[in-house]
Design an enzyme around this catalytic site. Structure first.
Site, PDB file in Angstrom:
ATOM      1  N   GLY A 135      46.660  34.881 -46.627  1.00 19.76           N
ATOM      2  CA  GLY A 135      46.862  36.130 -45.720  1.00 19.76           C
ATOM      3  C   GLY A 135      47.575  35.367 -44.378  1.00 19.76           C
ATOM      4  O   GLY A 135      48.846  36.246 -43.954  1.00 19.76           O
ATOM      5  N   HIS A 161      46.239  29.570 -60.336  1.00 19.82           N
ATOM      6  CA  HIS A 161      45.696  30.279 -59.009  1.00 19.82           C
ATOM      7  C   HIS A 161      44.455  31.381 -59.636  1.00 19.82           C
ATOM      8  O   HIS A 161      44.760  32.014 -60.892  1.00 19.82           O
ATOM      9  CB  HIS A 161      46.633  30.934 -58.261  1.00 19.82           C
ATOM     10  CG  HIS A 161      46.089  31.646 -56.857  1.00 19.82           C
ATOM     11  ND1 HIS A 161      45.265  32.655 -56.974  1.00 19.82           N
ATOM     12  CD2 HIS A 161      46.241  31.108 -55.677  1.00 19.82           C
ATOM     13  CE1 HIS A 161      44.972  32.818 -55.590  1.00 19.82           C
ATOM     14  NE2 HIS A 161      45.212  32.109 -54.889  1.00 19.82           N
ATOM     15  N   ASN A 196      51.018  30.782 -49.576  1.00 28.47           N
ATOM     16  CA  ASN A 196      51.071  31.595 -50.945  1.00 28.47           C
ATOM     17  C   ASN A 196      51.376  32.921 -50.436  1.00 28.47           C
ATOM     18  O   ASN A 196      50.372  33.603 -50.103  1.00 28.47           O
ATOM     19  CB  ASN A 196      49.825  31.422 -51.735  1.00 28.47           C
ATOM     20  CG  ASN A 196      49.815  32.295 -53.033  1.00 28.47           C
ATOM     21  OD1 ASN A 196      50.750  32.610 -53.274  1.00 28.47           O
ATOM     22  ND2 ASN A 196      48.528  32.185 -53.621  1.00 28.47           N
ATOM     23  N   TRP A 197      52.620  33.134 -50.609  1.00 35.83           N
ATOM     24  CA  TRP A 197      52.961  34.707 -50.209  1.00 35.83           C
ATOM     25  C   TRP A 197      52.324  35.775 -51.119  1.00 35.83           C
ATOM     26  O   TRP A 197      52.423  37.094 -50.918  1.00 35.83           O
ATOM     27  CB  TRP A 197      54.356  34.827 -49.911  1.00 35.83           C
ATOM     28  CG  TRP A 197      54.938  33.905 -48.954  1.00 35.83           C
ATOM     29  CD1 TRP A 197      54.493  33.190 -47.993  1.00 35.83           C
ATOM     30  CD2 TRP A 197      56.083  34.263 -48.322  1.00 35.83           C
ATOM     31  NE1 TRP A 197      55.366  32.652 -47.172  1.00 35.83           N
ATOM     32  CE2 TRP A 197      56.348  32.880 -47.388  1.00 35.83           C
ATOM     33  CE3 TRP A 197      57.159  34.883 -48.828  1.00 35.83           C
ATOM     34  CZ2 TRP A 197      57.778  33.016 -46.658  1.00 35.83           C
ATOM     35  CZ3 TRP A 197      58.748  34.713 -48.045  1.00 35.83           C
ATOM     36  CH2 TRP A 197      58.700  33.895 -46.970  1.00 35.83           C
ATOM     37  N   LYS A 198      52.034  35.245 -52.310  1.00 32.52           N
ATOM     38  CA  LYS A 198      51.701  36.233 -53.370  1.00 32.52           C
ATOM     39  C   LYS A 198      52.819  37.174 -53.831  1.00 32.52           C
ATOM     40  O   LYS A 198      53.645  36.990 -53.469  1.00 32.52           O
ATOM     41  CB  LYS A 198      50.292  36.783 -52.996  1.00 32.52           C
ATOM     42  CG  LYS A 198      49.125  35.535 -52.598  1.00 32.52           C
ATOM     43  CD  LYS A 198      47.800  36.270 -52.666  1.00 32.52           C
ATOM     44  CE  LYS A 198      46.951  35.182 -51.950  1.00 32.52           C
ATOM     45  NZ  LYS A 198      45.416  35.362 -51.998  1.00 32.52           N
ATOM     46  N   GLY A 248      40.802  35.787 -49.308  1.00 29.23           N
ATOM     47  CA  GLY A 248      41.122  37.118 -48.728  1.00 29.23           C
ATOM     48  C   GLY A 248      40.157  37.983 -48.380  1.00 29.23           C
ATOM     49  O   GLY A 248      40.255  39.231 -48.037  1.00 29.23           O
ATOM     50  N   GLU A 253      39.661  26.369 -54.100  1.00 30.13           N
ATOM     51  CA  GLU A 253      39.647  27.807 -53.360  1.00 30.13           C
ATOM     52  C   GLU A 253      38.324  28.550 -54.046  1.00 30.13           C
ATOM     53  O   GLU A 253      38.375  29.179 -54.939  1.00 30.13           O
ATOM     54  CB  GLU A 253      40.986  28.558 -53.947  1.00 30.13           C
ATOM     55  CG  GLU A 253      42.248  27.809 -53.331  1.00 30.13           C
ATOM     56  CD  GLU A 253      42.990  28.769 -53.258  1.00 30.13           C
ATOM     57  OE1 GLU A 253      43.604  28.844 -52.039  1.00 30.13           O
ATOM     58  OE2 GLU A 253      43.525  29.561 -54.076  1.00 30.13           O
ATOM     59  N   GLU A 261      43.857  34.187 -58.976  1.00 30.12           N
ATOM     60  CA  GLU A 261      44.209  35.542 -59.353  1.00 30.12           C
ATOM     61  C   GLU A 261      44.910  35.392 -60.690  1.00 30.12           C
ATOM     62  O   GLU A 261      44.747  36.603 -61.403  1.00 30.12           O
ATOM     63  CB  GLU A 261      45.241  36.068 -58.369  1.00 30.12           C
ATOM     64  CG  GLU A 261      44.446  36.269 -57.056  1.00 30.12           C
ATOM     65  CD  GLU A 261      45.182  36.206 -55.732  1.00 30.12           C
ATOM     66  OE1 GLU A 261      46.347  35.976 -55.458  1.00 30.12           O
ATOM     67  OE2 GLU A 261      44.527  36.224 -54.584  1.00 30.12           O
ATOM     68  N   SER A 308      40.641  32.269 -46.791  1.00 34.27           N
ATOM     69  CA  SER A 308      40.647  32.677 -45.651  1.00 34.27           C
ATOM     70  C   SER A 308      41.186  31.358 -44.520  1.00 34.27           C
ATOM     71  O   SER A 308      40.307  31.493 -43.577  1.00 34.27           O
ATOM     72  CB  SER A 308      39.437  33.384 -45.432  1.00 34.27           C
ATOM     73  OG  SER A 308      39.353  34.504 -45.928  1.00 34.27           O
TER      74      SER A 308
HETATM   75  C1  PEP Z   1      45.084  32.337 -51.725  1.00 32.74           C
HETATM   76  O1  PEP Z   1      44.737  33.091 -52.629  1.00 32.74           O
HETATM   77  O2  PEP Z   1      45.609  30.933 -52.177  1.00 32.74           O
HETATM   78  C2  PEP Z   1      44.363  32.124 -50.445  1.00 32.74           C
HETATM   79  C3  PEP Z   1      43.762  31.094 -50.034  1.00 32.74           C
HETATM   80  O3  PEP Z   1      44.132  33.379 -49.962  1.00 32.74           O
HETATM   81  P1  PEP Z   1      43.615  33.760 -48.503  1.00 32.74           P
HETATM   82  O4  PEP Z   1      44.111  32.687 -47.482  1.00 32.74           O
HETATM   83  O5  PEP Z   1      44.191  35.100 -48.085  1.00 32.74           O
HETATM   84  O6  PEP Z   1      42.235  33.812 -48.465  1.00 32.74           O
END
Ligand code: PEP
Length: 233
Positions: A216, A98, A11-13, A154, A148, A100, A194
């Site tokens: 990330g 998601h 997921n590049w966001k 993050g 998640e 976010e 993460s």
């Molecule tokens: C995400 O937001 O989908 C995610 C898992 O981010 P990260 O790996 O940066 O925690």
């Protein structure tokens, strides 16, 4: 024991302009000319980058997804994209709901207090029931569920593999109640938060963790490719 293909999804966001996306996609295509048996790879760039990334990865074994979609087919919905539009641009997946999006764009149902209150399993089970209510599934590949924990996204704090299994296992049981054992056994349940090269192997070693949604670490081709390889070992 059900034999599910693992999914490592990036997921590049909101990262990478078109030139940066092209560079990362080229690096990924080069790093992953093939993927291990039993592993599927997906990248979800920002909408503006989808066509560029599609062109760059189409010869590689990497699927393409979007980060958001609107449910109407077309019309006066400024800023949105439909399923048909995303499909026509080469997407076969889309992230929906998601945390976010829930937190910043009012897609609702997010809580930071539930972990501390100790009710997180029940909370997640209720989210799955609400999120998938009314869905008709004929093939398990039509749905992927990503667990998640928001405190892990993050932050560099990854859930332990045991914690991930506890919740992913509860999600599987909920899917069985909703869709029956056979379909539920084929639906991938991912962990996200993460996830990185150093912890992917122990996560996917758990029986109900079928891969990862990676934020990330998906922005660095070497890290993401390394996760794909480690997941397949
Ligand atoms: C995400 O937001 O989908 C995610 C898992 O981010 P990260 O790996 O940066 O925690």
């Amino acid at each position: 024991m059900p034999n599910r293909t693992l999914l490592i999804a990036g997921n590049w966001k909101m990262n990478n302009n078109v030139a940066e996306a092209a560079k990362l996609a080229d690096e990924l295509a080069q790093a992953l000319p093939e993927v291990p048996a039993g592993v599927e790879v997906l990248v979800c760039p920002p909408t503006i980058d989808i066509t560029t990334v599609h062109d760059r990865i189409q010869a590689a074994p990497i699927a393409l997804g979007a980060q958001n979609v609107y449910w109407e087919a077309k019309g006066a919905f400024t800023g949105e994209s439909s399923c048909d539009m995303l499909k026509s641009a080469g997407c076969t997946y889309c992230i929906i709901g998601h945390s976010e999006r829930r937190d910043y764009f009012h897609e609702t149902d997010e809580s930071l207090e539930v972990r501390e209150a100790g009710t997180y399993v029940e909370h997640v089970v209720n989210q799955v029931k609400a999120g998938l209510a009314g869905l008709e599934i004929t093939c398990p590949k039509q749905v992927v569920v990503a667990y998640e924990p928001i405190w892990a996204i993050g932050t560099g704090k990854t859930a332990t593999a045991e914690d991930a299994q506890e919740v992913c296992g509860a999600i599987r049981e909920t899917l069985k109640e909703m869709f029956g054992e056979e379909l539920a056994n084929g639906i991938r349940v991912l962990y996200g938060g993460s996830a990185k090269p150093g912890n992917i192997a122990e996560l996917v070693a758990k029986p109900d963790v079928d891969g990862a949604l990676v934020g990330g670490a998906s922005l660095k081709a070497a890290d993401f490719a390394s996760m794909v390889v480690k997941a397949g070992e």
